[in-house]
Every structure is written in structure tokens, then in C-alpha cells.
Design a protein around this motif. Structure first.
Motif, short mmCIF file in Angstrom:
data_model
loop_
_atom_site.label_atom_id
_atom_site.label_comp_id
_atom_site.label_asym_id
_atom_site.label_seq_id
_atom_site.Cartn_x
_atom_site.Cartn_y
_atom_site.Cartn_z
N LEU A 1 0.83 -1.21 0.00
CA LEU A 1 0.00 0.00 0.00
C LEU A 1 0.87 1.26 0.00
O LEU A 1 0.61 2.21 -0.75
CB LEU A 1 -0.93 -0.01 1.21
CG LEU A 1 -2.14 -0.94 1.15
CD1 LEU A 1 -2.79 -1.07 2.52
CD2 LEU A 1 -3.16 -0.42 0.13
N ILE A 2 1.88 1.27 0.84
CA ILE A 2 2.78 2.42 0.91
C ILE A 2 3.51 2.61 -0.41
O ILE A 2 3.66 3.74 -0.91
CB ILE A 2 3.77 2.25 2.08
CG1 ILE A 2 3.03 2.30 3.42
CG2 ILE A 2 4.87 3.31 2.03
CD1 ILE A 2 3.86 1.85 4.61
N LYS A 3 3.95 1.52 -0.99
CA LYS A 3 4.69 1.59 -2.26
C LYS A 3 3.81 2.09 -3.39
O LYS A 3 4.24 2.92 -4.21
CB LYS A 3 5.25 0.21 -2.60
CG LYS A 3 5.99 0.12 -3.92
CD LYS A 3 6.47 -1.29 -4.18
CE LYS A 3 7.16 -1.41 -5.54
NZ LYS A 3 7.63 -2.80 -5.81
N GLN A 4 2.56 1.60 -3.46
CA GLN A 4 1.69 1.91 -4.60
C GLN A 4 0.90 3.19 -4.43
O GLN A 4 0.41 3.76 -5.43
CB GLN A 4 0.72 0.75 -4.83
CG GLN A 4 1.37 -0.57 -5.19
CD GLN A 4 0.34 -1.67 -5.44
OE1 GLN A 4 -0.77 -1.39 -5.92
NE2 GLN A 4 0.68 -2.91 -5.10
N ALA A 5 0.75 3.69 -3.21
CA ALA A 5 -0.15 4.83 -2.96
C ALA A 5 0.35 6.09 -3.64
O ALA A 5 1.54 6.42 -3.58
CB ALA A 5 -0.28 5.06 -1.46
N ASP A 6 -0.56 6.78 -4.32
CA ASP A 6 -0.25 8.10 -4.87
C ASP A 6 -1.22 9.16 -4.39
O ASP A 6 -1.21 10.30 -4.85
CB ASP A 6 -0.24 8.06 -6.40
CG ASP A 6 -1.54 7.51 -7.00
OD1 ASP A 6 -2.52 7.35 -6.25
OD2 ASP A 6 -1.56 7.22 -8.20
N THR A 7 -2.09 8.78 -3.44
CA THR A 7 -2.98 9.73 -2.77
C THR A 7 -2.91 9.47 -1.27
O THR A 7 -2.41 8.44 -0.82
CB THR A 7 -4.44 9.56 -3.25
OG1 THR A 7 -4.86 8.20 -3.00
CG2 THR A 7 -4.56 9.86 -4.74
N ILE B 1 -3.95 -7.26 -3.32
CA ILE B 1 -4.88 -6.60 -2.41
C ILE B 1 -4.64 -5.11 -2.39
O ILE B 1 -5.59 -4.30 -2.43
CB ILE B 1 -4.76 -7.20 -1.00
CG1 ILE B 1 -5.35 -8.62 -0.98
CG2 ILE B 1 -5.47 -6.34 0.04
CD1 ILE B 1 -5.08 -9.38 0.31
N ALA B 2 -3.39 -4.69 -2.33
CA ALA B 2 -3.06 -3.26 -2.32
C ALA B 2 -3.58 -2.58 -3.57
O ALA B 2 -4.17 -1.49 -3.51
CB ALA B 2 -1.57 -3.06 -2.16
N ALA B 3 -3.39 -3.22 -4.72
CA ALA B 3 -3.89 -2.64 -5.97
C ALA B 3 -5.41 -2.54 -5.96
O ALA B 3 -5.98 -1.53 -6.41
CB ALA B 3 -3.42 -3.49 -7.15
N GLY B 4 -6.08 -3.56 -5.41
CA GLY B 4 -7.54 -3.52 -5.34
C GLY B 4 -8.05 -2.43 -4.43
O GLY B 4 -9.03 -1.74 -4.75
N ILE B 5 -7.40 -2.25 -3.29
CA ILE B 5 -7.82 -1.21 -2.34
C ILE B 5 -7.65 0.18 -2.94
O ILE B 5 -8.53 1.03 -2.86
CB ILE B 5 -7.01 -1.35 -1.03
CG1 ILE B 5 -7.47 -2.57 -0.24
CG2 ILE B 5 -7.16 -0.08 -0.17
CD1 ILE B 5 -6.63 -2.85 0.98
N LEU B 6 -6.50 0.41 -3.56
CA LEU B 6 -6.19 1.74 -4.06
C LEU B 6 -6.96 2.07 -5.33
O LEU B 6 -7.03 3.25 -5.73
CB LEU B 6 -4.68 1.86 -4.31
CG LEU B 6 -3.81 1.74 -3.07
CD1 LEU B 6 -2.34 1.71 -3.44
CD2 LEU B 6 -4.10 2.88 -2.10
N ALA B 7 -7.57 1.06 -5.95
CA ALA B 7 -8.38 1.31 -7.15
C ALA B 7 -9.78 1.80 -6.80
O ALA B 7 -10.53 2.21 -7.70
CB ALA B 7 -8.47 0.05 -7.99
N HIS B 8 -10.13 1.80 -5.51
CA HIS B 8 -11.48 2.19 -5.10
C HIS B 8 -11.44 3.47 -4.25
O HIS B 8 -10.47 3.76 -3.61
CB HIS B 8 -12.14 1.06 -4.30
CG HIS B 8 -12.51 -0.14 -5.15
ND1 HIS B 8 -11.55 -1.04 -5.54
CD2 HIS B 8 -13.67 -0.54 -5.69
CE1 HIS B 8 -12.13 -2.00 -6.27
NE2 HIS B 8 -13.42 -1.70 -6.38
#
Length: 464
Positions: free
Chosen positions: A20-26, A457-464
Motif C-alpha cells: 500500500l505504501i509503495k503503490q499509494a499516490d494519494t 490486495i493493495a492494488a484492489g484497495i487503491l483502485a477504489h
């Protein structure tokens, strides 16, 4: 700001957090709940576990699926491994504590990255006591009497304690009975001449035996399990059977796979090769085949083949296997195929009646044994319906969640890793990872699966 909760701070939970930390852009607010406070290392990779080894070679132990050699590169930067040949180091089976050091460093680096990105990360050393999924858009957690709302929830509970064997339920508070073999709290009871029985004969037995010997135990240890299968070593690291791999079909029944496997096993045995490379070749496909199996086939596998698969799949490093064999040769480890018929308190000891075979070709015998310690190493409980008071058991009882196939873990939508309720509907804001997916995927507890699931999971969470 999206509020995300992760229930479990061990390897699985922290892997999701790192992704999540790696992928987050917001902006996001991330809270990780773990009542042990062992964030990152979890129970398995604590510094005290020097004698306990990884049962996967170092070259396959990266945390990040995008960086498959990351652990190996990290090792080469450590003074104790800097002079080692990289190819040899990649095949080494290192202490789990060393891997724990790697996880701890990468976790601290992720927390520093979160600060740089302005992300909020809170580590909560509290017990979560209840779960409310009534509002599918806002899962709620209760801890310390208060309820908190979140936008997304990740269930990363890890392994539970073993189920009490038959006859032990009323003796759970007896000083000689050890329910939690992964804790060192029982070691203070140990004396050099203690009489010890281990229930189970898998990897947990091996770790426990090492702990006993490191603590100074001099007497023989009895290991009692239904089948008494001996642990197998890693014999052929890196050997690939390409013809067998290419012959594996996209779809197959359990019977077809057994026929293919047994035919190939006879072929490689003629050349002095064990079945280990065949298991390694099957390994990338097991989730797909498991999902294809009918409920009847899955039940048959669990009843007839589960223990055989476990022995073939979960091997130990060769030099550790040699230690186990030496202990058996010198009478310091007795592996019994059988069961405990009865158990009763006998002062500070437990009096056990055991029916078993020390050697499989011998007839079964019944004998009495007084134990100072009986350690439950039968493996973690996987059916949450058998854990009264557990928040997942409560959620299953209310229908908010559903038990997975054969009662293993939770029912989950495999494509998204979101959990299902009792009606089969997907809970859109709740994810599961690792051992919770055992019923749906069978193989779902190794680092290889956990890191892939964490990324998904991280990608799924951050897509919503």
C-alpha cells in the motif's frame, strides 16, 4: 482520506502495508492491529529463533515480487555473508532470525517512505474483539470497547493455535500441557532429565525439538502422530523436470494427476532421483487444480493424501535432516505412528496411554508414559467455527462471513481476494490473505503466495 485497517501485524499484514505504501499516490490512513505488538517479524522470525531455519532457499525469499533477488542482495550487504559466493548463498537455508532482520529493515524503510509521501501509519498493540460488516461500505472494528469505522479492511490473522487433541480439552490448564509450541513461555519448566512428548511430526515438531535440545534437554523425546511419516530433506535443489512440467494439463481430476505423478515418480526413481522435483513442478499449478477439484475430490484428498502431500511438500534442509537422523539413531528421538488413547493428570505430570508403532512394519503396541511436558505440535486450527469467542467465528455465526471449502479458512472470491458472506455475496470492502485462503486455494501460506496476494490486495484497495 481513505481509512484502511489491517488486522494482523505479522508477515502477511505488513506485506500488504508495504505494498500500500509503495503503490499509494494519494493520501491514506493506515492502521495495523496486532495484540502481540510484533509488527513485521510476527511470531516466526523473532531474534531468538537462531536454531530455527528457513525451509526455503534464500534465493526464493524476497518480500517484493517485483524484486525476486532482493533478499539475496540484502544478504550480500551484511558483513557475515559478504564473502560468500552468491550462487551458494542463494541455495542456503538460513536462520529465520536472519530473514526477520531483513523484514524488519524493509519495514522500517517502508515506514520512512510513508512519512515522505505524507501517509498516516498507526501501529495498534490492542486486541480486536468484534467485527461489524452490516454496512458493506464501512467495515467496523471493536477494540478496547470502542468501535471504529474504516473504508477498507484486510484480514491478515495468520495462524491460530492448534486444536486440543481428544482427551486434552479438560487439561488445558495443567502445567505439563503446552498448547502454544511457538511461545517460549514453557521453556522455564524444562529440566535436563524432563520426559517430553510432542504431539505431531511436522515442521513445528522439528522447531520444537531444536528448542528443547538448545535448552539443554538430554532425554529421549517421543513424537506421536497418526501416520508417523518421517521428515524428508531437500535433496535436489534447483533440479527441473521440464518434460513433466510440459505434460501437465490445464485441467485435470485428482485421479488423473495421481496417475501422472506416480508414472513420473517411477521413472525418476530408476535414475536415483526422489519425487521432490516432481512436487516442485506441480507447485505452481496446485491452486488451479485445487479450484477444479470437486467437493468429493477435495474431501478425498484431505482424508487420504493430505499427510503424504505435507511430507513431500514441507521438507527440511539436508544438514538438519542429518541431525534428526542422528537423534533417532542415538535413541534421542522416537517417532511413533499412533495416537494417545487416554490422558490423565498425575501430579505435575500427565499420564498418557499411547498406542503406536515405532516402526511401521511392527505391530501396534500400547504403553504408558508419564510426561513432564506434552507439547501440542499438531498444526494450527484452520476451521474458525471451532474457535469460540474468536471475532471471525462470531462473524461466521452471524452470516457476515462464511467458512471456506471443507471449513478451511474463509470463503473468498479468488479473483479479487474479497471475502464472501453466508449468502455467497462478496463483501466489497473486506479482503483476506494467507492462511485464510487455504480452503479456496489450498497452497496459500508460503511467502511466494503471500507477497503476490499482498500486491493484488493493495492494488484492489487503491483502485477504489
Amino acid at each position: 482520506m481513505q481509512k484502511i485497517a489491517i488486522l494482523g501485524g505479522g508477515l502477511a499484514g505488513v506485506s500488504v502495508a508495504m505494498q500500500l505504501i509503495k503503490q499509494a499516490d494519494t493520501a491514506l490512513s493506515l492502521q495495523i492491529f496486532d495484540q502481540t505488538g510484533q509488527f513485521g517479524r510476527g511470531v516466526a522470525y523473532q531474534p531468538r529463533q537462531v536454531a530455527h531455519l528457513l525451509n526455503v532457499a534464500a534465493g526464493k525469499m524476497s518480500l517484493d515480487p517485483a524484486l525476486p533477488a532482493d533478499f539475496l542482495h540484502w544478504l550480500q550487504q551484511q558483513a557475515q555473508f559478504a564473502a560468500d559466493e552468491p550462487a551458494v548463498l542463494a541455495q542456503a537455508y538460513l536462520p529465520r532470525a536472519v530473514f526477520g532482520d531483513y523484514v524488519a529493515q524493509r519495514w522500517q524503510e517502508s515506514l520512512a517512505l510513508a512519512v515522505q509521501k505524507g501517509l498516516q501509519v498507526s501501529l495498534r498493540k490492542v486486541k480486536v474483539t468484534a467485527l461489524d460488516l452490516t454496512d458493506q461500505t464501512a467495515p467496523r472494528l471493536q477494540c478496547e470497547g470502542d468501535w471504529q469505522d474504516f473504508h477498507q479492511l484486510v484480514l491478515a490473522c495468520g495462524n491460530e493455535l492448534p486444536r486440543h487433541p481428544a482427551g486434552f480439552a479438560e487439561l488445558t490448564n495443567h502445567p505439563a500441557y503446552v498448547h502454544n509450541p511457538w511461545s517460549d513461555a514453557w521453556l522455564h519448566k524444562l529440566k535436563p532429565d524432563s520426559q517430553v512428548v510432542i504431539l505431531g511430526n511436522g515442521l513445528t515438531m522439528v522447531d520444537t525439538l531444536l528448542s528443547l535440545r538448545a535448552a539443554g534437554l538430554k532425554t529421549p523425546v517421543l513424537s506421536v502422530s497418526p501416520h508417523g511419516y518421517g521428515m524428508l530433506p531437500h535433496r535436489h535443489p534447483g533440479l527441473q523436470l521440464n518434460q513433466f512440467s510440459q505434460a501437465l494439463p490445464q485441467q485435470a481430476s485428482l485421479r488423473q494427476l495421481l496417475r501422472l505423478f506416480n508414472r513420473a515418480r517411477h521413472q525418476v526413481r530408476r535414475l536415483g532421483v526422489s519425487a521432490e522435483p516432481l512436487i516442485d513442478a506441480l507447485r505452481p499449478h496446485t491452486q488451479r487444480y485445487w479450484q477444479q477439484f470437486s467437493p468429493t475430490e477435495k474431501t478425498l484428498f484431505m482424508r487420504r493424501l493430505r499427510h503424504l502431500w505435507g511430507v513431500a511438500r514441507h521438507r527440511v534442509p539436508l544438514h538438519l535432516h542429518d541431525q534428526l537422523q542422528q537423534l533417532r539413531l542415538h535413541g534421542l528421538l522416537e517417532v511413533h505412528a499412533g495416537k494417545v488413547l487416554s490422558v490423565r493428570p498425575a501430579g505435575e505430570q500427565l499420564a498418557l496411554q499411547i498406542n503406536s508403532r515405532v516402526h511401521r512394519e511392527m505391530p501396534a503396541q500400547t504403553f504408558d508414559y508419564h510426561a513432564d511436558l506434552v507439547l501440542n505440535c499438531t498444526g494450527p486450527e484452520q476451521d474458525y467455527r471451532n474457535l469460540p469467542g474468536h471475532l471471525l467465528q462470531q462473524a461466521i455465526a452471524t452470516g457476515a462471513l462464511a467458512a471456506g471449502p471443507l471449513g478451511l479458512g474463509l470463503a473468498v472470491d479468488v479473483a479479487s481476494l474479497r471475502v464472501k458472506n453466508a449468502a455467497g455475496a462478496v463483501q466489497p470492502t473486506v479482503y483476506a490473505i494467507g492462511s485464510l485462503l487455504r480452503g479456496e486455494l489450498w497452497e496459500s501460506t508460503a511467502l511466494h503466495e503471500i507477497r503476490q496476494q499482498a500486491q493484488q490486495i493493495a492494488a484492489g484497495i487503491l483502485a477504489h
